[in-house]
Design an enzyme around this catalytic site. Structure first.
Site, PDB file in Angstrom:
ATOM      1  CG  ASP A   1      -3.298  -0.956  -6.891  1.00  0.00           C
ATOM      2  OD1 ASP A   1      -4.418  -0.776  -6.129  1.00  0.00           O
ATOM      3  OD2 ASP A   1      -3.650  -1.238  -7.897  1.00  0.00           O
ATOM      4  CE  LYS A   2      -6.250  -6.951  -3.151  1.00  0.00           C
ATOM      5  NZ  LYS A   2      -6.673  -7.776  -4.297  1.00  0.00           N
TER       6      LYS A   2
END
Length: 595
Positions: free
Chosen positions: A285-286
């Site tokens: 996930d960023k």
């Protein structure tokens, strides 16, 4: 000593012995019968501490597995608690009443006061505000909402009073679908059968049959006296006592789990510790995982000749000084760091929910807000629009500073990568792992961040909703082998549940992500990922060594027995020696200090 050993077996081993007895009655040679035979064999040989150690360690590993079964229920419970249980609904007489959210029908008119969570999915009718949807989309930046826009259950209203019409009733909102996705993904991942359990189904009946055959067949064929061959059969049964084999796995795994905990890596079972080295792909996930998850001022671009970047920052900070909006706090923090000058109060400050704010400074009208506010004030000319598009292409969120109908400057804010992220990604690629970034942000923002982290554009998948992240993990697992998912938010829960190994950023991670995850990095330090894989590889090496020792010593004594050299004393010595060796070898993992 015997009393203490018996007490230990009663406290930690009764379930195992009971299951072994049931397996014996049903003629099922499973791991519990194997354990029961090991305990009985050790008792017969007078090895009381060994018998107690075997049954207690096995009971401990069984308990650890049973505790992990509650993860799906806990994750679903945490998801459903994000949305409030009640909603303010307008009745036919026009009055507002608080009713249970489960009783609100589609089409009902619902009011959401400032600071409260949206109870159900709906479409905004009146009002403007900025909503925090981070728990659902993972996007750190608040999202401005205007009439006609979609509101999601569980998102947090900023500073505007909103009225919406319900488009999805309780049980069918995006939040509810996320909970269902978690449950489905958890149920699709079947538990992997342990190697020792599989081996025992062959090993136990094989050695029993060989021992019986060794004791009976040669005398029947006239190849020797019954007493000699029965003695050899007993020696073989003693050699076959699986104490060392059974101890080898739990003591090594428990040592590995303890070594991981010393490094701030919480692993919820030995299965995940062993699996980590088998990963082929890691998906990140960023926001909040590869990045800090907090907006920071990246640049100030003046658009008016007589206004410098520092002057623009000072003006913006004065306007934002009393605001609780994340972007406003980032601007004030940047002013304190760069300039450190005092911020004089402004006059006639007016908040415009979903747009920005206006105020008077030294008798002139100023405004600070988004592009929609700039367009309303007629402050968007060709130069400003071109500068805005250039900054947005770099993944920045823009705040417009205006005086009257003139745009004075654009303030660009963006999330920042974790300091160690780029280095960790390089190390993981060096281990042969394929890396992918999954983000709920717009693609331009995600690609810009990937470039700062050293990831190619084709490694970015954005924008993604929670269901899209789950589908991406399923596709990666199908095409590239075992896949791990690293995330921190509730929106990551379905993808975490679907991955072969789910890794949550611990301290910053949501409760749902932690419950769904198999491994948590308690210090939010991505550098723990290469450590985790290295530890998994060392644990696998020790496991192989222990199995080789446990079976190798038995093979040597068995060969000596068939050659007429073996004895019960040698068999006992080999069995106890193998048990001691595998325990000491497994405990070596604890000797590795904290890095």
């Amino acid at each position: 000593m015997i009393a203490l050993a018996v007490a230990t077996m009663l406290i930690g081993g009764l379930p195992t012995l009971r299951k072994g007895w049931i397996a014996l009655k049903s003629v099922t040679l499973n791991i519990h019968l194997l354990m029961s035979l090991a305990v009985i064999g050790a008792i017969v040989l007078g090895q009381w501490p060994e018998a107690a150690m075997v049954v207690w360690l096995f009971g401990l590993s069984e308990m650890m597995e049973s505790l992990s079964l509650a993860r799906a229920r806990d994750a679903i419970r945490a998801l459903t608690q994000l949305a409030p249980e009640t909603a303010q609904v307008q009745g036919e007489d026009g009055r507002w009443a608080t009713v249970p959210a489960a009783q609100v029908a589609i089409g009902a008119r619902v009011r959401v006061p400032p600071g409260e969570r949206v109870p159900l999915d709906g479409r905004l009718l009146t009002g403007r505000s900025s909503l925090n949807e981070a728990a659902l989309t993972g996007e750190a930046m608040p999202v401005d909402k205007a009439p006609g826009d979609t509101l999601l259950a569980g998102s947090i209203n900023g500073d505007g009073l909103l009225e919406m019409t319900v488009t999805a009733d309780k049980g069918h909102t995006l939040l509810d679908r996320m909970a269902a996705a978690v449950q489905q993904a958890q149920s699709q991942r079947a538990p992997t059968q342990a190697f020792i359990d599989r081996f025992a189904r062959v090993y136990t009946p094989a050695v029993v049959l060989v021992a019986v055959a060794l004791a009976v067949l040669p005398p029947l064929l006239g190849l020797g006296a019954w007493s000699d061959w029965i003695y050899k059969g007993l020696v073989l049964l003693v050699i076959a006592c699986p104490c060392a084999l059974v101890i080898s796995t739990p003591v090594t795994v428990v040592s590995g789990l303890a070594a991981a905990a010393r490094r701030g890596i919480l692993i919820k079972g030995g299965l995940y510790l062993e699996r980590a080295r088998q990963l082929k792909t890691l998906a990140f996930d960023k926001t909040g995982t590869l990045t800090e998850g907090r907006p920071q001022l990246a640049a100030v671009q003046p658009l008016y000749p007589s206004v410098s970047a520092d002057q623009a920052l000072h003006l913006a900070a004065r306007l934002d000084a009393g605001s609780a909006h994340p972007l406003a706090q980032a601007i004030v923090a940047a002013h304190a760091e760069r300039l450190g000058t005092a911020l004089a109060p402004v006059e006639h400050l007016r908040n415009l929910p979903g747009l920005g704010l206006t105020a008077q400074l030294e008798g002139q009208g100023f405004a600070l807000g988004n592009e929609r506010l700039a367009e309303q004030r007629g402050a968007v000319d060709d130069e400003a629009r071109s500068a805005a598009r250039s900054l947005q292409a770099q993944g920045h969120t823009l705040v417009w500073l205006m005086r009257g109908t003139q745009t004075l400057a654009l303030l660009a804010l963006s999330d920042t990568p974790r300091p160690e992220a780029a280095e960790v990604l390089r190390a993981l690629r060096g281990r042969g792992l394929a890396l992918t970034m999954l983000s709920g942000d717009q693609r331009a923002s995600a690609v810009a961040m990937a470039g700062r982290l050293g990831l190619p554009e084709d490694a970015v998948r954005a924008p993604l909703l929670p269901q899209d992240k789950l589908d991406a993990i399923a596709a990666l697992a199908g095409s590239q082998g075992p896949v791990g998912m690293v995330g921190d938010g509730v929106n990551d829960a379905p993808a975490l549940a679907r991955a072969d190994i789910a890794i949550a950023m611990g301290a910053a991670g949501s409760a749902t992500a932690l419950e769904t995850a198999d491994i948590a990095l308690m210090q939010d330090d991505l550098r723990k990922l290469p450590e985790l894989i290295g530890l998994s590889e060392r644990v696998a090496t020790v496991l192989k060594q222990n199995i080789a020792v446990a079976l190798g010593l038995k093979a040597v004594v068995a060969a000596l027995t068939l050659a007429g050299i073996g004895s019960l004393w040698l068999a006992v010595l080999a069995d106890a020696g193998a048990s001691l060796l595998v325990v000491l070898n497994g405990l070596r993992l604890l000797r590795e200090g904290r890095p």
